[in-house]
Design an enzyme around this catalytic site. Sequence first.
Site, PDB file in Angstrom:
ATOM      1  N   GLY A 162      -7.117  68.695 -33.597  1.00  0.00           N
ATOM      2  CA  GLY A 162      -7.099  68.305 -32.362  1.00  0.00           C
ATOM      3  C   GLY A 162      -6.242  68.754 -31.336  1.00  0.00           C
ATOM      4  N   ARG A 178     -22.017  70.848 -25.483  1.00  0.00           N
ATOM      5  CA  ARG A 178     -20.789  70.301 -24.974  1.00  0.00           C
ATOM      6  C   ARG A 178     -20.841  69.780 -23.421  1.00  0.00           C
ATOM      7  NH1 ARG A 178     -16.538  72.200 -24.944  1.00  0.00           N
ATOM      8  NH2 ARG A 178     -15.444  70.399 -25.788  1.00  0.00           N
ATOM      9  N   CYS A 233     -35.744  71.925 -20.272  1.00  0.00           N
ATOM     10  CA  CYS A 233     -36.174  71.030 -19.400  1.00  0.00           C
ATOM     11  C   CYS A 233     -35.393  69.776 -19.370  1.00  0.00           C
ATOM     12  CB  CYS A 233     -37.608  70.834 -19.904  1.00  0.00           C
ATOM     13  SG  CYS A 233     -38.744  72.639 -19.944  1.00  0.00           S
ATOM     14  N   PRO A 249      -6.669  72.058 -38.078  1.00  0.00           N
ATOM     15  CA  PRO A 249      -7.284  72.489 -36.990  1.00  0.00           C
ATOM     16  C   PRO A 249      -8.520  73.217 -36.856  1.00  0.00           C
ATOM     17  CG  PRO A 249      -5.286  73.876 -37.479  1.00  0.00           C
ATOM     18  CD  PRO A 249      -5.655  72.851 -38.563  1.00  0.00           C
ATOM     19  N   GLY A 250      -9.565  72.984 -35.886  1.00  0.00           N
ATOM     20  CA  GLY A 250     -10.908  73.552 -35.920  1.00  0.00           C
ATOM     21  C   GLY A 250     -10.771  74.483 -34.611  1.00  0.00           C
ATOM     22  N   ARG A 251     -11.055  73.423 -33.572  1.00  0.00           N
ATOM     23  CA  ARG A 251     -11.202  74.195 -32.372  1.00  0.00           C
ATOM     24  C   ARG A 251     -10.131  75.479 -32.082  1.00  0.00           C
ATOM     25  NH1 ARG A 251     -13.337  71.039 -28.391  1.00  0.00           N
ATOM     26  NH2 ARG A 251     -12.952  69.360 -29.574  1.00  0.00           N
TER      27      ARG A 251
HETATM   28  C1  LIG Z   1     -12.937  67.059 -36.015  1.00  0.00           C
HETATM   29  C2  LIG Z   1     -11.755  66.870 -36.946  1.00  0.00           C
HETATM   30  C3  LIG Z   1     -10.754  68.007 -37.042  1.00  0.00           C
HETATM   31  C4  LIG Z   1     -10.594  69.088 -36.001  1.00  0.00           C
HETATM   32  O1  LIG Z   1     -10.363  68.856 -34.813  1.00  0.00           O
HETATM   33  P1  LIG Z   1     -10.211  70.075 -33.608  1.00  0.00           P
HETATM   34  O2  LIG Z   1     -10.328  69.414 -32.526  1.00  0.00           O
HETATM   35  O3  LIG Z   1     -11.306  70.935 -33.847  1.00  0.00           O
HETATM   36  O4  LIG Z   1      -9.082  70.929 -34.372  1.00  0.00           O
HETATM   37  C5  LIG Z   1      -9.616  67.914 -38.163  1.00  0.00           C
HETATM   38  N1  LIG Z   1      -9.905  66.602 -38.882  1.00  0.00           N
HETATM   39  C6  LIG Z   1     -10.642  65.696 -38.672  1.00  0.00           C
HETATM   40  C7  LIG Z   1     -10.798  64.628 -39.756  1.00  0.00           C
HETATM   41  C8  LIG Z   1     -11.785  65.773 -37.917  1.00  0.00           C
HETATM   42  O5  LIG Z   1     -12.768  64.937 -37.903  1.00  0.00           O
END
Ligand SMILES: *Cc1c(COP(=O)(O)O)cnc(C)c1O
Length: 441
Positions: free
Chosen positions: A249, A334, A365, A295-297
Site C-alpha cells: 500500500g 483506473r 464507447c 508492496p506491489g504498486r
Molecule cells: C493489493 C495488496 C497488496 C499490494 O498493494 P499495493 O498498493 O500495490 O502495494 C499487498 N497485500 C495485499 C494483501 C493486497 O491485497
Amino acid sequence: MNYRKSMMPNKDGELVIGGVKASDLRAKFGTPLYVMDVEFIKAVCRAFKDTINNSYEGFGGVAFASKSFSCKAIYTIMKSLDMNIDVVSAGEIYTALSSGFDISKAYFHGNNKLISELEYAVDNNIGVVVIDNIEEIDILNEICAKKRVVQKVNIRTNPGVEAHTHSYIQTAKIDSKFGFSIENGDAMVAIKSILNRKNLHLNGVNCHIGSQIFDSNAFRLAVDVMTDFILEIDRETGYKVEELNMGGGFGVHYTENDPKFTLDDYCNYIKIIAMAIKDATATKGLHRLKLMVEPGRSIVGEAGVTLYSVGNIRDIKGIKKYICIDGGMFDNIRPALYQAEYEAVIATKCFAKAEETVAIAGKCCESGDIIIDKIDLPVAKRGDLIAVFTTGAYGYSMASNYNRNAIPPVVMVEDGKADYAVKPQTFEDIVRNDDIPYFLK
Ligand SMILES: *Cc1c(COP(=O)(O)O)cnc(C)c1O
C-alpha cells in the site's frame, strides 16, 4: 514532471526509457504500448531488501504483490532477485510456475479462494496460505489432511486502521470483505481454530491497511495494534507467532498532487515499520518477529509508461478539447474505476511549453473513458506520441478486451534493449474461446 532516473528526455526533448527512445519503441512495437523499465523495478526491489537488511537485521523479506503486474517475465525478474511474491489466484500461481518461480516463496491471498485453487496451491507446494475466512480453515485443513501435508498459514487480520486514501481502495475498515477483525474478537477465534488443526501450522499474522498510502503514521498505528494482538495470542494460547506481515500500500507518485518520491522515500515506509516493530519489541516485551512487507504498486507503478498515438482531435470551442488516443479504459481502467489521475507528455516534445488545457480521451464507447480529464500540453496533432506515466501497476493487470480491443503488448526495456514481455493479441486471440451454441447453429 517527475522524471525518473532511467526515464528522462534526451537533449532533443524526446523521452528515453531504459535507454530506448519513445519513437523507436513506437516504430518497432506500435501503440498503444505498455513499456516497463526493468532497471527501475530491480532498483526498488534491491532497495527494499537492503532496507530490511539494514533496519531489521535481515530478519524478514519483501513479497512482490503480483496482482499489480502479473506475467511470466515479472516472476523471472523476482526469481533473479530472490524475492518472495504474493499471488491471489490459481491463474497467477500458474503464471509464476510457468516462469520457473518456486512458489514455496509465495503467499496465497484471497477472500474466496476456490477449493480447486487451494488444492492446486497445496499440490504445488505453496509457501504460505493467508487464511481470510473462518470456513477456509476447515476446508484447507481437510485438503492438507488428504494429501498428508502440514501447510504453513498466516491469517489476514483487520486492525481497523484507516489509511487516508480513496475509499474504494480502503480495505482495513471493519466493514471489509477481507480478513478477520481484531477488535470484535473474530481474529482470536480464527487463531485458536487454526492452532487446533493438525494439518495447519500457524506461521504469522497479516494486515494490509489500504493502498496509495502516504501517511506513515497509519503504518505505525497498525504495527501497534498488530503487536498488541500478537502478545494477546501469546497470553491466551501460549503460541508465539513467528511472522508479522504488514502488507503493502505504499503510495507512489502519479501527479503533482502526490509527493515527489525518491527511492529513499519509498524505503522509508519499511524503515518506519521496522522501527515501530523494534520499539514494540523493546517496550512491550514481545518476542522477535520476522517482518514481511508486500508492496506491489511501489515496485512496478513508476516503472511503467504507456505510449499512445493521437488520432482525432475534438475541439468543442469554449468548452473542452479532447485529444483522442488509440488506447483507453481497456488498457487502463483506473481513471474510470477510481477517478485515478495521471501525468502525461507529448513524448517527442518534453521541453515544449504547454499551450492549452485538454482532456486525453480513450477510444471506447463510454463517456467515462477519459485517461486524463485535464492536462496542460503543447498543441497536439494527429500522430503525436503521448506518454502517460506511472501506469506499471494495475494497468496491464486490469486490462480487458472491452469493445473487442486487443490488449496492448508489454515491452520491457533495460540498457538500450527492448523486447516483448507480453506479445500483442491478434484478432484470432480475441475470438479464440468464442463458440456458437449448438442450438444456434
Ligand atoms: C493489493 C495488496 C497488496 C499490494 O498493494 P499495493 O498498493 O500495490 O502495494 C499487498 N497485500 C495485499 C494483501 C493486497 O491485497
